[in-house]
Design an enzyme around this catalytic site. Structure first.
Site, mmCIF file in Angstrom:
data_model
loop_
_atom_site.group_PDB
_atom_site.id
_atom_site.type_symbol
_atom_site.label_atom_id
_atom_site.label_comp_id
_atom_site.label_asym_id
_atom_site.label_seq_id
_atom_site.Cartn_x
_atom_site.Cartn_y
_atom_site.Cartn_z
ATOM 1 C CE LYS A 1 -4.448 0.907 -1.280
ATOM 2 N NZ LYS A 1 -3.922 -0.202 -2.011
ATOM 3 C CE1 TYR B 1 -5.874 1.447 2.007
ATOM 4 C CE2 TYR B 1 -5.787 -0.896 2.525
ATOM 5 C CZ TYR B 1 -5.156 0.281 2.184
ATOM 6 O OH TYR B 1 -3.800 0.291 2.000
ATOM 7 C CB SER C 1 -0.960 -0.005 1.183
ATOM 8 O OG SER C 1 -1.958 -0.981 0.963
#
Length: 198
Positions: free
Chosen positions: A61, A168, A58
């Site tokens: 991101k 998410y 992540s």
């Protein structure tokens, strides 16, 4: 200096703080240190080093989102455009309402997701580890999640209607696809273009 950094990395691995560590340092004249400690992979005898690949998960991101926002500043991406304007296959995604035995219950989304919805995690896309229904869909269909690096993961359904809640999930993976579409993939000399394998 090299011996001191080598010892620092080795000590962190020996204490169990990290399974492995790799460091590269540079100044305006170029690389002044590169080295590593610990195994390249669990159970491996190969040592970790500057050529070791790591999964950033992540942490990518933010990088992807900023890159797309730069395209917005340049007028090349419209945040309020439907995702399908850039990636038509997105319109094929349905909303998952559960799995009956091994049959997914799917329906069309109430609205078309926009690029802004991807960037704000309100597109309706989720992750299997937050959604038992999505995990069941993956098992029923045999489609792997995004960790497999398989392009089929982009067929995963939405778990909510766009704009109805923050979820998410792999919205940023789709932002990455928009980035590729608008900018075109690039690669360092001598390497294949990065991306998800088929």
């Amino acid at each position: 200096m090299k011996a001191g950094i080598d010892e620092l990395l080795k000590a962190a691995v020996d204490r169990g703080d990290v399974p492995n560590a790799v460091a590269v340092a540079a100044d305006r004249n170029g690389i002044v240190y590169e080295g590593g400690a610990g195994p390249r992979a669990a159970g491996s005898d190969d040592a970790a080093g500057p050529d070791t690949s790591f999964r950033l998960a992540s942490m990518t991101k933010m990088i992807t989102t900023v890159a797309v926002l730069r395209l917005v500043e340049q007028g090349r991406v419209d945040l309020d455009a439907p995702v399908a304007d850039y990636r038509p296959e997105f319109d094929e995604l349905m909303v998952l309402e559960g799995v009956d035995g091994d049959v997914p219950k799917l329906r069309p989304p109430a609205s078309r997701p926009t690029v802004r919805r991807l960037a704000t995690h309100t597109s309706g896309l989720g992750y299997w580890f937050w959604s038992a229904d999505l995990a069941a869909w993956e098992e029923a269909t045999g489609v792997p999640n995004v960790l497999a690096g398989d392009a089929r993961s982009f067929t995963a359904p939405l778990v909510a209607d766009p704009g109805t809640r923050i979820e998410y999930g792999h919205s940023t993976d789709w932002l990455g696809r928009i980035l590729e579409t608008v900018s075109g993939p690039t690669s360092p000399p001598g390497r294949d273009a990065p991306g998800v394998s088929d």
